[in-house]
Write a protein that holds these residues in place. Structure first.
Motif, PDB file in Angstrom:
ATOM      1  N   SER A 187      -6.672  10.938  15.161  1.00 20.12           N
ATOM      2  CA  SER A 187      -7.259  11.615  14.001  1.00 20.12           C
ATOM      3  C   SER A 187      -6.186  11.867  12.949  1.00 20.12           C
ATOM      4  O   SER A 187      -4.986  11.871  13.253  1.00 20.12           O
ATOM      5  CB  SER A 187      -7.890  12.940  14.432  1.00 20.12           C
ATOM      6  N   LYS A 188      -6.617  12.124  11.706  1.00 20.28           N
ATOM      7  CA  LYS A 188      -5.637  12.398  10.662  1.00 20.28           C
ATOM      8  C   LYS A 188      -6.252  13.165   9.491  1.00 20.28           C
ATOM      9  O   LYS A 188      -7.464  13.123   9.261  1.00 20.28           O
ATOM     10  CB  LYS A 188      -4.994  11.118  10.155  1.00 20.28           C
ATOM     11  N   ILE A 189      -5.358  13.871   8.774  1.00 21.69           N
ATOM     12  CA  ILE A 189      -5.702  14.580   7.544  1.00 21.69           C
ATOM     13  C   ILE A 189      -5.060  13.832   6.381  1.00 21.69           C
ATOM     14  O   ILE A 189      -3.886  13.447   6.453  1.00 21.69           O
ATOM     15  CB  ILE A 189      -5.182  16.029   7.552  1.00 21.69           C
ATOM     16  N   GLU A 190      -5.822  13.639   5.303  1.00 25.00           N
ATOM     17  CA  GLU A 190      -5.290  12.975   4.116  1.00 25.00           C
ATOM     18  C   GLU A 190      -5.741  13.709   2.856  1.00 25.00           C
ATOM     19  O   GLU A 190      -6.872  14.206   2.802  1.00 25.00           O
ATOM     20  CB  GLU A 190      -5.779  11.532   4.035  1.00 25.00           C
ATOM     21  N   PRO A 191      -4.877  13.766   1.835  1.00 27.46           N
ATOM     22  CA  PRO A 191      -5.316  14.293   0.542  1.00 27.46           C
ATOM     23  C   PRO A 191      -5.930  13.176  -0.297  1.00 27.46           C
ATOM     24  O   PRO A 191      -5.408  12.056  -0.321  1.00 27.46           O
ATOM     25  CB  PRO A 191      -4.013  14.796  -0.081  1.00 27.46           C
ATOM     26  N   ARG A 192      -7.018  13.455  -0.963  1.00 20.19           N
ATOM     27  CA  ARG A 192      -7.641  12.487  -1.871  1.00 20.19           C
ATOM     28  C   ARG A 192      -8.084  13.220  -3.132  1.00 20.19           C
ATOM     29  O   ARG A 192      -8.273  14.424  -3.126  1.00 20.19           O
ATOM     30  CB  ARG A 192      -8.847  11.797  -1.220  1.00 20.19           C
ATOM     31  N   ALA A 193      -8.281  12.442  -4.203  1.00 12.81           N
ATOM     32  CA  ALA A 193      -8.678  13.053  -5.472  1.00 12.81           C
ATOM     33  C   ALA A 193      -9.539  12.091  -6.269  1.00 12.81           C
ATOM     34  O   ALA A 193      -9.617  10.894  -5.965  1.00 12.81           O
ATOM     35  CB  ALA A 193      -7.439  13.441  -6.276  1.00 12.81           C
ATOM     36  N   SER A 194     -10.189  12.617  -7.296  1.00 14.31           N
ATOM     37  CA  SER A 194     -11.031  11.787  -8.161  1.00 14.31           C
ATOM     38  C   SER A 194     -10.230  10.675  -8.810  1.00 14.31           C
ATOM     39  O   SER A 194     -10.761   9.603  -9.105  1.00 14.31           O
ATOM     40  CB  SER A 194     -11.694  12.652  -9.243  1.00 14.31           C
ATOM     41  N   ASP A 195      -8.938  10.929  -9.058  1.00 18.67           N
ATOM     42  CA  ASP A 195      -8.113   9.925  -9.708  1.00 18.67           C
ATOM     43  C   ASP A 195      -7.333   9.078  -8.707  1.00 18.67           C
ATOM     44  O   ASP A 195      -6.397   8.366  -9.070  1.00 18.67           O
ATOM     45  CB  ASP A 195      -7.139  10.565 -10.708  1.00 18.67           C
ATOM     46  N   SER A 196      -7.682   9.146  -7.421  1.00 18.50           N
ATOM     47  CA  SER A 196      -7.053   8.281  -6.428  1.00 18.50           C
ATOM     48  C   SER A 196      -7.471   6.834  -6.668  1.00 18.50           C
ATOM     49  O   SER A 196      -8.606   6.557  -7.072  1.00 18.50           O
ATOM     50  CB  SER A 196      -7.454   8.701  -5.010  1.00 18.50           C
ATOM     51  N   LYS A 197      -6.571   5.903  -6.393  1.00 16.85           N
ATOM     52  CA  LYS A 197      -6.859   4.496  -6.643  1.00 16.85           C
ATOM     53  C   LYS A 197      -7.869   3.936  -5.648  1.00 16.85           C
ATOM     54  O   LYS A 197      -8.657   3.063  -5.970  1.00 16.85           O
ATOM     55  CB  LYS A 197      -5.562   3.688  -6.589  1.00 16.85           C
ATOM     56  N   LYS A 198      -7.821   4.423  -4.413  1.00 14.37           N
ATOM     57  CA  LYS A 198      -8.688   3.875  -3.379  1.00 14.37           C
ATOM     58  C   LYS A 198      -9.550   4.973  -2.773  1.00 14.37           C
ATOM     59  O   LYS A 198      -9.035   5.929  -2.205  1.00 14.37           O
ATOM     60  CB  LYS A 198      -7.864   3.195  -2.288  1.00 14.37           C
ATOM     61  N   LEU A 199     -10.875   4.838  -2.909  1.00 13.08           N
ATOM     62  CA  LEU A 199     -11.781   5.851  -2.369  1.00 13.08           C
ATOM     63  C   LEU A 199     -12.817   5.233  -1.424  1.00 13.08           C
ATOM     64  O   LEU A 199     -13.704   5.938  -0.954  1.00 13.08           O
ATOM     65  CB  LEU A 199     -12.501   6.576  -3.517  1.00 13.08           C
ATOM     66  N   ASP A 200     -12.694   3.943  -1.149  1.00 10.05           N
ATOM     67  CA  ASP A 200     -13.650   3.328  -0.236  1.00 10.05           C
ATOM     68  C   ASP A 200     -13.098   3.352   1.187  1.00 10.05           C
ATOM     69  O   ASP A 200     -11.948   3.660   1.430  1.00 10.05           O
ATOM     70  CB  ASP A 200     -13.955   1.891  -0.669  1.00 10.05           C
ATOM     71  N   GLY A 201     -13.952   3.012   2.141  1.00 10.26           N
ATOM     72  CA  GLY A 201     -13.531   2.935   3.531  1.00 10.26           C
ATOM     73  C   GLY A 201     -13.312   4.277   4.204  1.00 10.26           C
ATOM     74  O   GLY A 201     -12.657   4.355   5.248  1.00 10.26           O
ATOM     75  N   LEU A 202     -13.860   5.352   3.653  1.00  4.09           N
ATOM     76  CA  LEU A 202     -13.690   6.672   4.249  1.00  4.09           C
ATOM     77  C   LEU A 202     -14.706   6.881   5.370  1.00  4.09           C
ATOM     78  O   LEU A 202     -15.774   6.260   5.395  1.00  4.09           O
ATOM     79  CB  LEU A 202     -13.839   7.757   3.178  1.00  4.09           C
ATOM     80  N   ASN A 203     -14.383   7.793   6.280  1.00  3.26           N
ATOM     81  CA  ASN A 203     -15.253   8.069   7.434  1.00  3.26           C
ATOM     82  C   ASN A 203     -15.131   9.561   7.757  1.00  3.26           C
ATOM     83  O   ASN A 203     -14.415   9.969   8.649  1.00  3.26           O
ATOM     84  CB  ASN A 203     -14.820   7.210   8.620  1.00  3.26           C
ATOM     85  N   THR A 204     -15.868  10.361   7.027  1.00  4.70           N
ATOM     86  CA  THR A 204     -15.628  11.799   6.964  1.00  4.70           C
ATOM     87  C   THR A 204     -16.132  12.574   8.178  1.00  4.70           C
ATOM     88  O   THR A 204     -17.306  12.482   8.546  1.00  4.70           O
ATOM     89  CB  THR A 204     -16.282  12.384   5.689  1.00  4.70           C
ATOM     90  N   HIS A 205     -15.229  13.360   8.758  1.00  5.41           N
ATOM     91  CA  HIS A 205     -15.605  14.377   9.745  1.00  5.41           C
ATOM     92  C   HIS A 205     -15.586  15.756   9.082  1.00  5.41           C
ATOM     93  O   HIS A 205     -16.522  16.531   9.231  1.00  5.41           O
ATOM     94  CB  HIS A 205     -14.648  14.347  10.932  1.00  5.41           C
ATOM     95  N   LEU A 206     -14.517  16.042   8.350  1.00  3.29           N
ATOM     96  CA  LEU A 206     -14.432  17.254   7.539  1.00  3.29           C
ATOM     97  C   LEU A 206     -13.905  16.877   6.165  1.00  3.29           C
ATOM     98  O   LEU A 206     -12.896  16.178   6.043  1.00  3.29           O
ATOM     99  CB  LEU A 206     -13.499  18.293   8.174  1.00  3.29           C
ATOM    100  N   ALA A 207     -14.582  17.330   5.121  1.00  5.16           N
ATOM    101  CA  ALA A 207     -14.107  17.157   3.745  1.00  5.16           C
ATOM    102  C   ALA A 207     -14.088  18.517   3.077  1.00  5.16           C
ATOM    103  O   ALA A 207     -15.087  19.241   3.107  1.00  5.16           O
ATOM    104  CB  ALA A 207     -15.009  16.197   2.978  1.00  5.16           C
ATOM    105  N   VAL A 208     -12.951  18.867   2.488  1.00  5.21           N
ATOM    106  CA  VAL A 208     -12.813  20.147   1.791  1.00  5.21           C
ATOM    107  C   VAL A 208     -12.543  19.871   0.325  1.00  5.21           C
ATOM    108  O   VAL A 208     -11.520  19.272  -0.023  1.00  5.21           O
ATOM    109  CB  VAL A 208     -11.675  20.993   2.379  1.00  5.21           C
TER     110      VAL A 208
END
Length: 568
Positions: A187-208
């Motif tokens: 498992s892993k935690i990653e930061p993402r944002a609206s201006d991130s270059k890559k937003l596909d391929g996600l598989n969300t268990h928890l999103a804050v």
């Protein structure tokens, strides 16, 4: 190592907090009180027919114990993390409510709406670490999200700091530059944002989502929602203070929460905690400020806040920031903004538009630039109630939509029938002409008002068809009376648009310019915040306002409307 804690005592702080709020022992906002009543009511009907949810105290208590035992705040002189009662209520509710048969968590989403500096970053960073390594989800993906990369990393960096300061976490988790990994569960935690270059391929268990008040559209939210399909019990959590974006996702979710808590409609899968002051009268009552700031006395010092308020309230910009961030009230970004959130909320009435067929109205349009928004409207005076109804429509070139550099929900508005996306690279004035012809088949358009800029050809064609037209001089003396009269109608809750979201967006964007005589003119807050639909409405209202105030003759006695009498 077994991270699950043995079953706690029957008197769980989650329940105790709810009880004390309801009893008045803990001062809380009206909406928090309703959330607590919802919790206690649900306990009474837990597992009954038609309500399959039960409260598992062990599931509720485990994340709290984990957070307090292994997660130390990185900022401030704290030897350990001690969650406050309101945090017990939130975490316990989110994790403790489960399906009686499957054990799957009840809540798929949660909105935590709370004042600044109440410890939300610490709480969410610790909860993220729990979901990473102790929630029994193989290959869990936890995303810490914000509108910009810098903000998204604030939560992420706090989670990393907690790992560094805990021998237990440091031994089992791997801190990398852009991820925290739990090798055992992959498992892993990653930061993402609206201006991130890559937003596909996600598989969300928890999103804050941190500070969702900054979001202007649903793009990143929709990406996350669509990425949770393969998870058994995913959770999306929005945690934020109030803000200035009155037409973004936060206001929509806040209003939905208010309706759910009020019992207007059911939503058993979303949790709401809405901490705020209940009225403007409480701004100068420091003893009530805990309603928006439940960590008062811990992370917030009341005496310092009182000093700050006394100073900030003398400067309009600082006053608005304090009201927004500390009292947790939605505000406009300028003291010369046209309408505030509370006023807009008064005008949510919906009527059957078919009842207006054949009724008299005034039309208006604002052509603006052909490569940007063009708007038209019909304004119906309703003298029997003193209300007005606004039928508004806009056009935008497809080229503008495809560029999509302004984060404006064109497609959503088009699907609602509020906006036409043209096939050309500009808005052809014939489209506006055809719209008025179409409306004239249903309604009696007595007059069409217009700004002469860019309007020569359209106006000539409208007159040739048989419409009576009249130009509106775009100046303080002409527009100020209409702006003030229209504002009074909004304040009285007498503007009906059938909750037209695009018109509301236009109105939210209006900023006022005032001359030395106190006359008002509208302008947009910035080049992205368009007001064309409001400009069209204002043009129409220069005529309609007289329809609502014209005296009628009854024999030799002149009878005036209430509005006219109040203005005499």
């Amino acid at each position: 190592m077994n991270y699950l804690i043995s079953k706690p005592s029957d008197t769980l702080l989650t329940h105790l907090y709810a009880e004390e709020v309801i009893q008045g022992d803990i001062l809380a906002s009206k909406k928090v009180i309703l959330a607590c009543k919802r919790h206690m009511k649900d306990l009474d009907r837990a597992g009954t027919e038609g309500f399959p949810w039960v409260f598992d105290e062990e599931r509720a208590h485990n994340p709290i114990r984990f957070m307090e035992k292994f997660c130390k705040p990185s900022q401030g002189d704290f030897s350990s993390l001690v969650l406050q009662p309101w945090q017990h209520f939130i975490v316990g509710s989110l994790c403790g409510w489960v399906h009686k048969d499957t054990g799957v968590r009840r809540f798929r989403e949660g909105l935590v709406f709370i004042g600044r500096k109440n410890g939300k970053t610490t709480m969410i960073s610790a909860l993220s670490n729990y979901f990473l390594m102790a929630d029994k989800e193989p290959g869990a993906r936890i995303y810490l999200l914000s509108n910009a990369k810098e903000q998204a990393r604030l939560l992420f960096d706090e989670s990393k700091a907690m790992v560094d300061s805990s021998p237990v976490l440091e031994k089992r988790l791997l801190n990398l530059r852009d991820a925290i990994k739990h090798p055992k569960s992959k498992s892993k935690i990653e930061p993402r944002a609206s201006d991130s270059k890559k937003l596909d391929g996600l598989n969300t268990h928890l999103a804050v989502f941190d500070e969702i008040h900054e979001f202007v559209d649903y793009k990143l939210i929709n990406v996350i929602k669509k990425s949770r399909g393969s998870r058994k019990q995913p959770l999306i959590l929005y945690i934020t203070t109030a803000g200035y974006q009155l037409d973004g996702p936060l206001v929509n979710y806040y209003e939905q929460g208010a309706d759910v808590l009020d019992g207007v409609f059911p939503d058993e899968r979303t949790f709401y905690y809405l901490a705020e002051l209940d009225s403007a009268e409480e701004f100068d009552k420091p003893e009530t400020w805990v309603k928006a700031n439940p960590s008062m006395g811990l992370s917030l010092n009341l005496e310092i806040l009182k000093e700050d308020w006394e100073k900030d309230k003398r400067t309009p910009e600082e006053r608005l920031d304090f009201i927004t961030k500390q009292f947790n009230w939605f505000s406009r970004s300028s003291d010369l903004s046209y309408l505030d959130y509370e006023t807009i909320q008064k005008n949510k009435k919906v009527i059957d538009i078919n009842e207006l067929k054949g009724k008299a109205c005034t039309g208006a349009y604002d052509l603006s630039e052909t490569e940007d928004f063009t708007s038209a409207c019909l304004e119906f005076p309703l003298p029997e109630t003193g209300e007005i109804f606004v039928l508004s429509h806009s056009w935008i070139p497809r080229k503008k939509v495809l560029a999509d550099n302004e984060k404006i929900p064109y497609t959503e508005w088009a699907e609602q029938g509020l906006l036409t996306i043209t096939k050309h690279d500009y808005v052809q004035y014939e489209l506006v002409y055809d719209w008025f012809i179409e409306q004239a088949q249903k309604y009696q358009i007595d007059l069409i008002k217009y700004d002469r800029a860019n309007a020569f050809r359209l106006n000539k064609d409208l007159e040739a068809y048989g419409f009576k037209t009249e130009k509106v001089r775009q100046g303080f003396e002409t527009l100020s009376p209409a702006m003030k009269d229209l504002k009074h109608l909004f304040i009285d809750g007498k503007v009906i648009s059938n909750q037209n979201q695009l018109l509301r967006w236009y109105i939210n964007n209006v900023k006022l310019v005032k001359d030395r005589n106190g006359n008002l003119m509208p302008t947009k807050q910035n080049r992205y915040r368009k007001i064309d639909g409001f400009a069209a409405l204002l043009n129409a209202h220069t005529n309609v306002m007289t329809d609502l105030t014209t005296p009628v003759s009854t024999g030799n006695v002149k009878v005036w409307s209430i509005k006219e009498l109040m203005g005499r």
